[in-house]
Design a protein around this motif. Sequence first.
Motif, PDB file in Angstrom:
ATOM      1  N   MET A   1       0.847  -1.208   0.000  1.00 15.30           N
ATOM      2  CA  MET A   1       0.000   0.000   0.000  1.00 15.30           C
ATOM      3  C   MET A   1       0.871   1.243   0.000  1.00 15.30           C
ATOM      4  SD  MET A   1      -3.314   0.849   0.330  1.00 15.30           S
ATOM      5  CE  MET A   1      -3.567  -0.909   0.316  1.00 15.30           C
ATOM      6  N   ARG A   2       0.518   2.190  -0.859  1.00 11.94           N
ATOM      7  CA  ARG A   2       1.322   3.420  -0.888  1.00 11.94           C
ATOM      8  C   ARG A   2       1.056   4.248   0.350  1.00 11.94           C
ATOM      9  NH1 ARG A   2      -0.227   3.495  -6.311  1.00 11.94           N
ATOM     10  NH2 ARG A   2       1.513   2.756  -7.560  1.00 11.94           N
ATOM     11  N   LYS A   3       2.081   4.884   0.809  1.00  8.84           N
ATOM     12  CA  LYS A   3       1.932   5.780   1.961  1.00  8.84           C
ATOM     13  C   LYS A   3       1.703   7.203   1.456  1.00  8.84           C
ATOM     14  CE  LYS A   3       2.261   2.997   5.367  1.00  8.84           C
ATOM     15  NZ  LYS A   3       1.478   2.046   4.535  1.00  8.84           N
ATOM     16  N   ARG A   4       0.950   7.942   2.246  1.00 14.63           N
ATOM     17  CA  ARG A   4       0.718   9.336   1.900  1.00 14.63           C
ATOM     18  C   ARG A   4       2.056  10.058   1.784  1.00 14.63           C
ATOM     19  NH1 ARG A   4      -2.780  13.229   5.766  1.00 14.63           N
ATOM     20  NH2 ARG A   4      -2.983  14.981   4.358  1.00 14.63           N
ATOM     21  N   ASN A   5       2.171  10.985   0.858  1.00 19.84           N
ATOM     22  CA  ASN A   5       3.380  11.772   0.623  1.00 19.84           C
ATOM     23  C   ASN A   5       4.555  10.943   0.102  1.00 19.84           C
ATOM     24  OD1 ASN A   5       2.106  14.059   1.536  1.00 19.84           O
ATOM     25  ND2 ASN A   5       2.757  13.727   3.654  1.00 19.84           N
ATOM     26  N   SER A   6       4.377   9.680  -0.144  1.00 19.83           N
ATOM     27  CA  SER A   6       5.498   8.895  -0.659  1.00 19.83           C
ATOM     28  C   SER A   6       5.781   9.327  -2.086  1.00 19.83           C
ATOM     29  CB  SER A   6       5.194   7.410  -0.636  1.00 19.83           C
ATOM     30  OG  SER A   6       4.504   7.047  -1.816  1.00 19.83           O
ATOM     31  N   ASN A   7       6.992   9.136  -2.523  1.00 21.33           N
ATOM     32  CA  ASN A   7       7.367   9.531  -3.873  1.00 21.33           C
ATOM     33  C   ASN A   7       7.373   8.355  -4.829  1.00 21.33           C
ATOM     34  OD1 ASN A   7       7.619  12.272  -3.601  1.00 21.33           O
ATOM     35  ND2 ASN A   7       9.673  12.112  -2.743  1.00 21.33           N
ATOM     36  N   MET A   8       6.751   7.269  -4.403  1.00 20.28           N
ATOM     37  CA  MET A   8       6.746   6.070  -5.234  1.00 20.28           C
ATOM     38  C   MET A   8       6.197   6.363  -6.627  1.00 20.28           C
ATOM     39  SD  MET A   8       5.571   2.965  -2.831  1.00 20.28           S
ATOM     40  CE  MET A   8       5.213   1.886  -4.197  1.00 20.28           C
ATOM     41  N   LYS A  10       5.802   8.574  -9.692  1.00 19.75           N
ATOM     42  CA  LYS A  10       6.315   9.750 -10.394  1.00 19.75           C
ATOM     43  C   LYS A  10       5.221  10.292 -11.311  1.00 19.75           C
ATOM     44  CE  LYS A  10      10.656   9.766  -8.965  1.00 19.75           C
ATOM     45  NZ  LYS A  10      10.561  10.072  -7.532  1.00 19.75           N
ATOM     46  N   THR A  11       4.452   9.412 -11.901  1.00 16.26           N
ATOM     47  CA  THR A  11       3.405   9.872 -12.807  1.00 16.26           C
ATOM     48  C   THR A  11       2.099  10.011 -12.038  1.00 16.26           C
ATOM     49  OG1 THR A  11       2.933   7.597 -13.355  1.00 16.26           O
ATOM     50  CG2 THR A  11       4.390   8.773 -14.843  1.00 16.26           C
ATOM     51  N   ALA A  12       1.534  11.212 -12.168  1.00 12.44           N
ATOM     52  CA  ALA A  12       0.298  11.488 -11.427  1.00 12.44           C
ATOM     53  C   ALA A  12      -0.798  10.501 -11.803  1.00 12.44           C
ATOM     54  CB  ALA A  12      -0.151  12.908 -11.721  1.00 12.44           C
ATOM     55  N   ASN A  13      -0.760   9.999 -13.028  1.00 11.36           N
ATOM     56  CA  ASN A  13      -1.841   9.166 -13.532  1.00 11.36           C
ATOM     57  C   ASN A  13      -1.994   7.834 -12.824  1.00 11.36           C
ATOM     58  OD1 ASN A  13      -2.799  10.950 -15.254  1.00 11.36           O
ATOM     59  ND2 ASN A  13      -2.238   9.875 -17.136  1.00 11.36           N
ATOM     60  N   THR A  14      -0.930   7.310 -12.275  1.00 11.15           N
ATOM     61  CA  THR A  14      -1.061   5.999 -11.658  1.00 11.15           C
ATOM     62  C   THR A  14      -1.320   6.113 -10.158  1.00 11.15           C
ATOM     63  OG1 THR A  14       1.319   5.858 -11.460  1.00 11.15           O
ATOM     64  CG2 THR A  14       0.329   4.832 -13.384  1.00 11.15           C
ATOM     65  N   HIS A  15      -1.375   7.317  -9.650  1.00 13.08           N
ATOM     66  CA  HIS A  15      -1.701   7.487  -8.240  1.00 13.08           C
ATOM     67  C   HIS A  15      -3.185   7.170  -8.046  1.00 13.08           C
ATOM     68  CE1 HIS A  15       0.117   9.524  -4.596  1.00 13.08           C
ATOM     69  NE2 HIS A  15      -0.992   8.942  -4.175  1.00 13.08           N
ATOM     70  N   ARG A 114      -4.657  10.234  -2.545  1.00 18.79           N
ATOM     71  CA  ARG A 114      -4.746  11.689  -2.515  1.00 18.79           C
ATOM     72  C   ARG A 114      -6.082  12.114  -3.116  1.00 18.79           C
ATOM     73  NH1 ARG A 114      -4.503  13.917  -7.369  1.00 18.79           N
ATOM     74  NH2 ARG A 114      -3.106  13.054  -8.950  1.00 18.79           N
ATOM     75  N   GLN A 115      -6.478  13.323  -2.761  1.00 20.14           N
ATOM     76  CA  GLN A 115      -7.748  13.857  -3.243  1.00 20.14           C
ATOM     77  C   GLN A 115      -7.632  14.162  -4.743  1.00 20.14           C
ATOM     78  OE1 GLN A 115      -9.848  16.142  -0.588  1.00 20.14           O
ATOM     79  NE2 GLN A 115     -11.547  15.985  -2.015  1.00 20.14           N
TER      80      GLN A 115
END
Length: 461
Positions: A1-8, A10-15, A114-115
């Motif tokens: 699971m991704r953590k908030r503020n993580s930089n994992m 790079k592309t906004a689209n896959t967040h 993220r929102q």
Amino acid sequence: MRKRNSNMDKTANTHTIFALATASGRAGVAVLRISGPEAGAVLKALTGRALPTVRTARLRVLKDANGGRLDEALVLWFPGPASFTGEDMVELHTHGSTAVIEAVSGALYALGLRQAQAGEFTRRAFENGRLDLTEAEGLADLIDAESEGQRRQALRQMRGGLRDVYEGWRTQILDALAMVEGEIDFPDEGDVPDELAHRAEAGLAALAEELDAALAGSNRGERVRSGVDIAIIGAPNAGKSSILNRLARRDAAIVSAEAGTTRDIVEVHMHIAGLPVRFSDTAGLRETDNAIEAEGVKRAKLRAHDADLRLGVVDLTSDNKEVLDTLTAGDFVLCNKADLMSGAARAASVGSVENQNVSRETFYVSAETGAGFDVLEAALEQEIKSRFALTEQAGLTRTRHVECVRSALSATHNAVNNLSVAPELAGADLRLALHAIKELAGEADIEAVLDRVFSKFCIGK
Ligand SMILES: Nc1nc2c(ncn2[C@@H]2O[C@H](COP(=O)(O)OP(=O)(O)OP(=O)(O)O)[C@@H](O)[C@H]2O)c(=O)[nH]1
Ligand SMILES: [Mg+2]
């Protein structure tokens, strides 16, 4: 699971993103939407259970990371690519209180989401090829629709009405291009006739006609979207404000026997023939030394100039030359205070409001008694219907569309002119036309052309 503020990511689209899909504030139910690769994992984490059956509502208890209960909610699981965005998606139908929304949002942040930004779900749907740009625009219009006409037009565009139209244009351009390219690339081939490029001419002429017609009708689509502007103008004391109040069926503007009462523009919004209509009552037109009134007159003239339709109010006992000169063809002349006029006076007046050069309909009304308003309102509705209301054909609804179609049309004209002179130039023009259609669709890549040249012409290479 991704953590908030993580930089994992790079592309906004896959967040993975989430947003409240319903309006904020107290309500029975709130819908939170989640989209992105982690959507399924997030739903499992929130419910502590396996994913529910695809696209089927299930009642689940939502819990935070410490097992604390957040709410009881209906949850839905929409795996991509057959979802709205094309990504994995989840919907949470929670109770609609601010506290529940905040608690669930907090849990989603804690899970690394993220929102979403404004329009981001639709943006992803577009990028994943779930809809084209015009359909996305239609969707935006549907969400904003306030009138019946707007709803129908937006729904049609969202369902691909405009896409069908421009796909037809695209085929016509590609056909012509295939003929022209055949001429350029294979000039010595026996099965490519010399006059090949000229065969494109008839098709391009027909296309130019269609593009022209779409541009001519674009005023309609834009009016349905943005509304029809009607300005009420006239000499001071002619009864403009009284007429506005009659049309609005309320005391929107101040009426008084003093000339020069209205200075600021008074607007009333209503729906006529399914379209949003804005009536503007304006200051009486006259020369004046009063600076405030002069500013009012200036604004009145500007509003009259910009309006789609003008109602020129005349009081036959005074001088109406300036008002009548302001009106253009198709505007309405309203002879007000008909209650003060004898039949003979009315008959004698006809010539005084007529203009040999400009055709305008004349109505005799009384804002005081309401006489003549049924006829006036019926005529207004008819006028708006015939000039601005929706037609059967899907059309251009935005300036962006108009600009794309204008460049497609000018490129098509150039292509026709170049056909006999230099087919390679015509080819370049047609590529420009194609590019304009691609811009309309919101696409970038234009390489479908060559395939088409070869497949259509059996060149044998
Ligand atoms: N008898 C009669 N009086 C009217 C009629 N319409 C308006 N009036 C009167 O005419 C006067 C001016 O009316 P307004 O509606 O304020 O006129 P206006 O054109 O908005 O005037 P300005 O804002 O000063 O330019 C008021 O005293 C109204 O009551 C009508 O149809 N019949
Ligand atoms: Mg007034």
